[in-house]
Design an enzyme around this catalytic site. Structure first.
Site, PDB file in Angstrom:
ATOM      1  N   LYS A   1     -67.983 -96.475 -15.252  1.00 60.33           N
ATOM      2  CA  LYS A   1     -67.667 -96.561 -13.819  1.00 60.33           C
ATOM      3  C   LYS A   1     -67.294 -97.999 -13.465  1.00 60.33           C
ATOM      4  CE  LYS A   1     -69.861 -95.348  -9.358  1.00 60.33           C
ATOM      5  NZ  LYS A   1     -71.088 -94.818  -8.730  1.00 60.33           N
TER       6      LYS A   1
ATOM      7  N   SER B   1     -70.371 -90.962  -5.633  1.00 66.45           N
ATOM      8  CA  SER B   1     -69.271 -91.883  -5.817  1.00 66.45           C
ATOM      9  C   SER B   1     -68.743 -91.971  -7.250  1.00 66.45           C
ATOM     10  CB  SER B   1     -69.703 -93.283  -5.371  1.00 66.45           C
ATOM     11  OG  SER B   1     -70.765 -93.755  -6.183  1.00 66.45           O
TER      12      SER B   1
ATOM     13  N   SER C   1     -75.024 -90.276  -6.542  1.00 67.84           N
ATOM     14  CA  SER C   1     -73.662 -90.532  -7.039  1.00 67.84           C
ATOM     15  C   SER C   1     -73.396 -90.186  -8.494  1.00 67.84           C
ATOM     16  CB  SER C   1     -73.292 -91.989  -6.805  1.00 67.84           C
ATOM     17  OG  SER C   1     -72.819 -92.119  -5.497  1.00 67.84           O
TER      18      SER C   1
HETATM   19  N1  GLN Z   1     -73.217 -90.633  -1.070  1.00 70.08           N
HETATM   20  C1  GLN Z   1     -74.276 -91.575  -0.909  1.00 70.08           C
HETATM   21  C2  GLN Z   1     -73.757 -92.768  -0.135  1.00 70.08           C
HETATM   22  O1  GLN Z   1     -72.684 -92.708   0.299  1.00 70.08           O
HETATM   23  C3  GLN Z   1     -74.795 -91.986  -2.251  1.00 70.08           C
HETATM   24  C4  GLN Z   1     -73.882 -92.904  -2.970  1.00 70.08           C
HETATM   25  C5  GLN Z   1     -74.411 -93.352  -4.295  1.00 70.08           C
HETATM   26  O2  GLN Z   1     -75.331 -92.760  -4.856  1.00 70.08           O
HETATM   27  N2  GLN Z   1     -73.879 -94.444  -4.774  1.00 70.08           N
HETATM   28  O3  GLN Z   1     -74.404 -93.738   0.051  1.00 70.08           O
END
Ligand code: GLN
Length: 485
Positions: free
Chosen positions: A78, A153, A177
């Site tokens: 990532k 994400s 994410s």
């Molecule tokens: N969707 C959640 C956020 O927007 C989690 C994102 C993540 O785990 N990086 O913060």
């Protein structure tokens, strides 16, 4: 045979027998990337030249009997984890040209284990989002249905694994994410215990929640990746010197006699009926495997979204203060003075969702509000953690849905942040409590979209998660399906 469809353990076997080479596997993976990447957009940067050098070295190591646990296996990373000499953008304009001078600990460990790094995958900007739509580099598409999001994400990593554009990938998980995109893409994803894996070189979003973990084609591969990356790191003050198990040893053990907690707070109105019925079937599978599934309560669950959306933006606002055009990445040119340069750099360097988080977080941390928001949220977070401690006194693991719905369509939630935030309603709790969670495919909708069940365990019990998920995977009958692209 399309070798890109195989798992780490299968490819390792072929490599060991001399039936294939890492160069051959790497060539196949880059051919696959060429064929599908235009439609999927899983990667921000490909590291093809480096990959072939790593493959060559892996083949040599294998020939000389010096193979590591991931020798010759194409793995994607990532794009919020530093790789020396390779752009690390975090999906943001502000870091568009940032080239780190060092490897994140996980990247170093992948290299040491012999992995072939194929490139840096797409993500929501600074990992803030649940759809990969907030990336500066365009949306990643779900390989099962190109009109839908892959989740986020770590949407690029999950889509890359699902479309065989790599064999395994690393993601990061602050509130879901790794697990939410793995669920939406029909692959396996694990968020380990907070402190299990070094965050050194992971660009910080919310430092008390962030954790790196694997996204893989099956549970055994998840165990192999965990063996490669877990462990204490003196460079990272929150990494924990707890003994690392051989996670692979937990694959294929039975779960006869286990107690599985089913928290009633996770079976709420609004869950998609196909998701609900697949998760209910997963409960039946666990029972058929000899586990006792029993209803439990995690009474503070209803506060998860509220606590998370104070703690995560607060920490983000502080972590992102460093991007001011002075030391990192993009700087707006031609401004009159320093203050103007800060303002215009940050205004044009960050996207809308990141700015929203910075504003919420700055507000919650401001003097006079700190006690009412961040401090209060931290106190309720302790209550939530106590819920889990209490539950794990009687349960081996907890079983829940991963997401309330299957993958949604691109654009569907972009104008409604609250709806977007609710897609992590079942995954936020493990980050807040620090416990590990794994997701495994448990069904498909009539339209062919993947659905996943989530297992959670007590701190540092990743082995139990591998054990439960692998027993489930072998019996549920949903392993190894791949989208046709
Ligand atoms: N969707 C959640 C956020 O927007 C989690 C994102 C993540 O785990 N990086 O913060």
């Amino acid at each position: 045979m399309d070798i890109t469809r195989l798992t780490i353990h299968e490819l390792t076997e072929l490599l060991r027998e001399g039936a294939t080479t890492s160069i051959e596997i790497t060539e196949s993976v880059f051919k696959k990337i060429e064929a599908v990447e235009e439609r999927v957009n899983a990667y921000i940067t490909l590291t093809k030249d480096e990959a072939f050098k790593m493959a060559e070295k892996a083949d040599k190591d294998i020939r000389e009997g010096k193979a590591g646990a991931l020798s010759g296996i194409p793995v994607a990373v990532k794009d919020n984890m530093c790789m020396k000499g390779v752009k690390t953008t975090c999906g943001s304009h502000i870091l568009e040209n940032f080239i780190p001078p060092y490897d994140a600990t996980v990247v170093r460990k992948l290299k040491e284990a012999g992995a072939v790094i194929t490139g840096k995958t797409n993500l929501d900007e600074f990992a803030m989002g649940s759809s990969t739509e907030t990336s500066y580099f365009g949306v990643t598409r779900n390989p099962w249905d190109l009109e839908r999001v892959p989740g986020g994400s770590s949407g690029g990593s999950a889509a890359a694994v699902a479309s065989d554009e790599c064999i395994a990938a690393l993601g990061s998980d602050t509130g879901g994410s790794i697990r939410q995109p793995a669920a939406h893409c029909g692959v396996v994803g694990m968020k380990p215990t907070y402190g299990r894996i070094s965050r050194y070189g992971l660009v910080a979003f919310a430092s008390s929640l962030d954790q790196i973990g694997p996204i893989t084609k099956d549970v055994e591969d998840c165990a192999i990746m965990m063996n490669g990356i877990a462990g204490y790191d003196a460079n990272e003050s929150t990494s924990v010197p707890e003994k690392v198990s051989d996670y692979r040893a937990f694959v294929s053990r039975d779960i006869e006699g286990w107690t599985v907690g089913i928290p009633k707070e996770y079976f709420i109105e609004g869950i998609d009926p196909e998701v609900l019925s697949s998760v209910n079937n997963a409960i039946k599978t666990m029972e058929a495997l000899g586990a006792e599934c029993r209803e439990i309560s995690l009474p503070h669950t209803e506060y998860c979204v509220a606590i998370y959306y104070i703690i995560a933006p607060s920490e983000a606002s502080s972590n992102l203060a460093r991007y001011d055009g002075v030391r990192y990445g993009f700087r707006q040119k031609g401004e009159e003075d320093l203050l103007d340069m800060y303002k215009t750099t940050r205004s044009s360097g960050f996207g809308a969702e990141v700015k929203r988080r910075i504003m919420i977080g700055t507000y919650a941390l401001s003097s006079g509000y700190y006690d009412a928001y961040y401090k209060k949220a931290s106190q309720v977070r302790m209550l939530l953690r106590n819920d889990f401690d209490e539950a794990f006194r009687t349960c081996d693991i907890i079983l829940t849905p991963t997401t309330p719905t299957p993958a949604f369509t691109i654009g569907e939630k972009m104008d409604d942040p609250l709806q977007m935030y609710l897609s992590d309603i079942f995954t936020l709790s493990t980050n807040l409590a620090g416990v590990p969670g794994i997701v495994v495919p448990c069904g498909y909708t009539e339209g062919g979209l993947p659905i996943a069940v989530q297992f959670m365990a007590s701190h540092f019990e990743e082995g139990k998660l591998i054990q439960a998920a692998s027993a489930f995977e072998k019996n549920a009958g949903f392993a190894r399906r791949r989208p046709e692209l």
